[in-house]
Design an enzyme around this catalytic site. Structure first.
Site, short mmCIF file in Angstrom:
data_model
loop_
_atom_site.label_atom_id
_atom_site.label_comp_id
_atom_site.label_asym_id
_atom_site.label_seq_id
_atom_site.Cartn_x
_atom_site.Cartn_y
_atom_site.Cartn_z
N HIS A 1 -7.07 -5.56 1.94
CA HIS A 1 -5.87 -4.53 2.93
C HIS A 1 -5.25 -6.14 3.73
O HIS A 1 -6.14 -6.87 4.38
CB HIS A 1 -6.09 -3.73 3.65
N HIS B 1 -10.40 -4.98 -3.75
CA HIS B 1 -8.92 -5.41 -2.95
C HIS B 1 -9.11 -5.66 -1.40
O HIS B 1 -10.20 -5.12 -1.00
CB HIS B 1 -7.95 -4.10 -3.21
N ASN C 1 -12.72 -2.87 2.33
CA ASN C 1 -13.96 -1.69 2.44
C ASN C 1 -14.75 -1.99 1.24
O ASN C 1 -14.27 -2.18 -0.02
CB ASN C 1 -13.12 -0.62 2.39
N ASP D 1 0.95 -1.30 0.03
CA ASP D 1 0.08 0.01 0.01
C ASP D 1 0.77 1.45 -0.07
O ASP D 1 1.95 1.38 0.87
CB ASP D 1 -1.02 -0.12 1.23
N ILE D 2 0.46 2.06 -0.87
CA ILE D 2 1.25 3.45 -0.88
C ILE D 2 1.33 4.27 0.42
O ILE D 2 2.26 5.03 0.47
CB ILE D 2 0.84 4.26 -2.06
N GLN E 1 -14.73 3.42 1.21
CA GLN E 1 -13.89 2.69 -0.05
C GLN E 1 -13.52 4.05 -0.83
O GLN E 1 -14.16 4.74 -1.55
CB GLN E 1 -14.59 1.87 -0.65
P1 5GP Z 1 -9.81 1.81 0.09
O1 5GP Z 1 -9.90 2.98 0.86
O2 5GP Z 1 -10.59 1.82 -1.14
O3 5GP Z 1 -10.11 0.40 0.93
O4 5GP Z 1 -8.18 1.34 0.06
C1 5GP Z 1 -7.56 1.91 -1.14
C2 5GP Z 1 -6.06 1.83 -0.74
O5 5GP Z 1 -5.52 2.16 -1.96
C3 5GP Z 1 -5.55 2.98 0.22
O6 5GP Z 1 -5.04 2.23 1.43
C4 5GP Z 1 -4.30 3.64 -0.46
O7 5GP Z 1 -3.28 4.06 0.20
C5 5GP Z 1 -4.11 2.79 -1.48
N1 5GP Z 1 -3.59 3.32 -2.81
C6 5GP Z 1 -4.13 4.51 -3.40
N2 5GP Z 1 -3.49 4.64 -4.62
C7 5GP Z 1 -2.50 3.89 -4.76
C8 5GP Z 1 -1.36 3.70 -5.80
O8 5GP Z 1 -1.24 4.38 -6.55
N3 5GP Z 1 -0.60 2.69 -5.37
C9 5GP Z 1 -0.60 1.88 -4.20
N4 5GP Z 1 0.24 0.72 -3.89
N5 5GP Z 1 -1.79 1.94 -3.34
C10 5GP Z 1 -2.53 2.97 -3.46
#
Ligand code: 5GP
Ligand code: ZN
Length: 115
Positions: A101, A99, A86, A30-31, A93
């Site tokens: 985590h 995806h 999420n 995760d970034i 989300q």
């Molecule tokens: P969500 O909030 O949709 O469950 O999680 C999305 C996740 O994607 C977040 O934890 C965010 O840090 C990660 N993320 C967003 N953009 C990028 C990216 O360009 N590269 C990577 N490796 N992770 C990303």
């Protein structure tokens, strides 16, 4: 999907730190990590919600879960980990490509690690 960040990562158009890849999924860092170890396990097929899954998507996701269990030790998650998905607005989300985590590498005892 053309404008989906995770589809772009899967296609290699956006760089990522990749730990595993097969025909159905990738596992990347995760970034913006929320724990010592924070990975994203991303099925290659684009869809947002469990409610949008086909039977084939369900089979593929089963593969992803089994594979996560198999490779967890090589990711430094051998002492356990948290798996969070999420779904939608109330879960906040932010990337609309399903995806998982994977959080670990430390005790996850405080609410800070909910994602
Ligand atoms: P969500 O909030 O949709 O469950 O999680 C999305 C996740 O994607 C977040 O934890 C965010 O840090 C990660 N993320 C967003 N953009 C990028 C990216 O360009 N590269 C990577 N490796 N992770 C990303
Ligand atoms: Zn996508």
């Amino acid at each position: 999907m053309d404008d989906c960040i995770f589809c772009k990562i899967i296609r290699g158009e956006i760089p990522s730190e990749k730990h595993y890849e097969d025909d159905l999924m990738i596992v990347i860092d995760d970034i913006s990590p929320k724990a010592e170890k924070h990975y994203l396990a991303i099925p290659k097929k684009h869809y947002k919600l469990f409610s949008q899954m086909t039977e084939k998507d369900a089979d593929d996701l089963g593969h992803c879960l089994r594979k996560i269990g198999e490779i967890a030790p090589s990711l430094g998650l051998n002492n356990g980990f948290r798996c969070i998905v999420n779904q939608g607005d109330d879960a906040e989300q932010t990337v609309f490509h399903l995806h998982m985590h994977l959080l670990g590498g430390q005790k996850l005892s405080t609410p800070d690690y909910r994602i």
